[in-house]
Design a protein around this motif. Sequence first.
Motif, mmCIF file in Angstrom:
data_model
loop_
_atom_site.group_PDB
_atom_site.id
_atom_site.type_symbol
_atom_site.label_atom_id
_atom_site.label_comp_id
_atom_site.label_asym_id
_atom_site.label_seq_id
_atom_site.Cartn_x
_atom_site.Cartn_y
_atom_site.Cartn_z
ATOM 1 N N ASP A 230 0.887 -1.159 0.000
ATOM 2 C CA ASP A 230 0.000 0.000 0.000
ATOM 3 C C ASP A 230 0.932 1.219 0.000
ATOM 4 O O ASP A 230 2.113 1.099 0.337
ATOM 5 N N ASP B 35 -0.174 5.027 0.823
ATOM 6 C CA ASP B 35 -0.482 5.995 1.875
ATOM 7 C C ASP B 35 -0.508 5.307 3.236
ATOM 8 O O ASP B 35 -1.325 4.422 3.470
ATOM 9 N N GLY B 36 0.394 5.683 4.129
ATOM 10 C CA GLY B 36 0.430 5.098 5.466
ATOM 11 C C GLY B 36 1.469 4.006 5.611
ATOM 12 O O GLY B 36 1.736 3.537 6.713
ATOM 13 N N GLU C 228 -0.069 -3.165 4.705
ATOM 14 C CA GLU C 228 -1.198 -2.223 4.776
ATOM 15 C C GLU C 228 -1.305 -1.571 6.145
ATOM 16 O O GLU C 228 -0.937 -2.169 7.155
ATOM 17 N N ASP C 229 -1.871 -0.349 6.150
ATOM 18 C CA ASP C 229 -2.098 0.342 7.422
ATOM 19 C C ASP C 229 -3.589 0.513 7.710
ATOM 20 O O ASP C 229 -3.947 1.043 8.765
HETATM 21 MG MG MG Z 1 -2.962 3.134 3.333
#
Ligand code: MG
Length: 220
Positions: free
Chosen positions: A8, A10-11, A171-172
């Motif tokens: 992923d 973003d994050g 993933e976040d």
């Molecule tokens: Mg993310």
Amino acid sequence: MIKGFVFDLDGVITDTAKYHFQAWKEMAAKELNIVVTPELNEHLKGVSRMDSLDVILRAGGKEQDYTQEQKVALATEKNDLYKKLISHMTAADILPGINDFLTDLQQNDYPISVASASFNAPVIIERLGLSYILDKIVDPGTLHHGKPDPEIFEKAADLIGTPYAETVGLEDATAGIAGIKAAGMFAVGIGPKSKLPAADINFDQTGDISLTAIERAFDR
Ligand code: MG
Ligand code: B16
């Protein structure tokens, strides 16, 4: 055996959530008279642009007030603000530990691809100076379903030709972890177990990620 990794953006690689937040906040205050709070912003993480707008309109009780055409214009206005904000990003915006982890993966010959819902992902990766290693990026325009659907993670694994059961996803967001698991992959959660209980292994923050720990947990 692990054959490859899907990321992923973003994050996990960088924190663009703060820029999405700022851009939504500005647009919503000006055009919708809706306040986007930090709590509401949490519900926008990993969610596509148009779905994010729907979440905001629903929160303000205005989901019926705009035509599809008007909604596209509102989302475009937000994206123009967002693009201005990300134009200042540099390699300094890469989250702690990510450069070392990517180098580790490269040295161990693991193929890597990016599973981000963001149409801006290629520009962001370029700004971060990571195009040399993150050159395989799923085109979100080809997707039929957003996260938590497994589609984006399956497409990311297809880009590097790895069997889903031997692919690791990072993933976040809860929806992202759900998508990785639904694809039959091994899920690395960036965030504590209390926040991402469905992950196969958790690291509180990116600076804690360890390839050895992931390999060990995968083989268990
Ligand atoms: Mg993310
Ligand atoms: P864009 P990820 C997601 O990125 C963001 O978390 C989410 O807030 C954003 O709305 C979505 O990308 C679409 O981004 O408007 O740039 O196309 O977490 O999937 O990397």
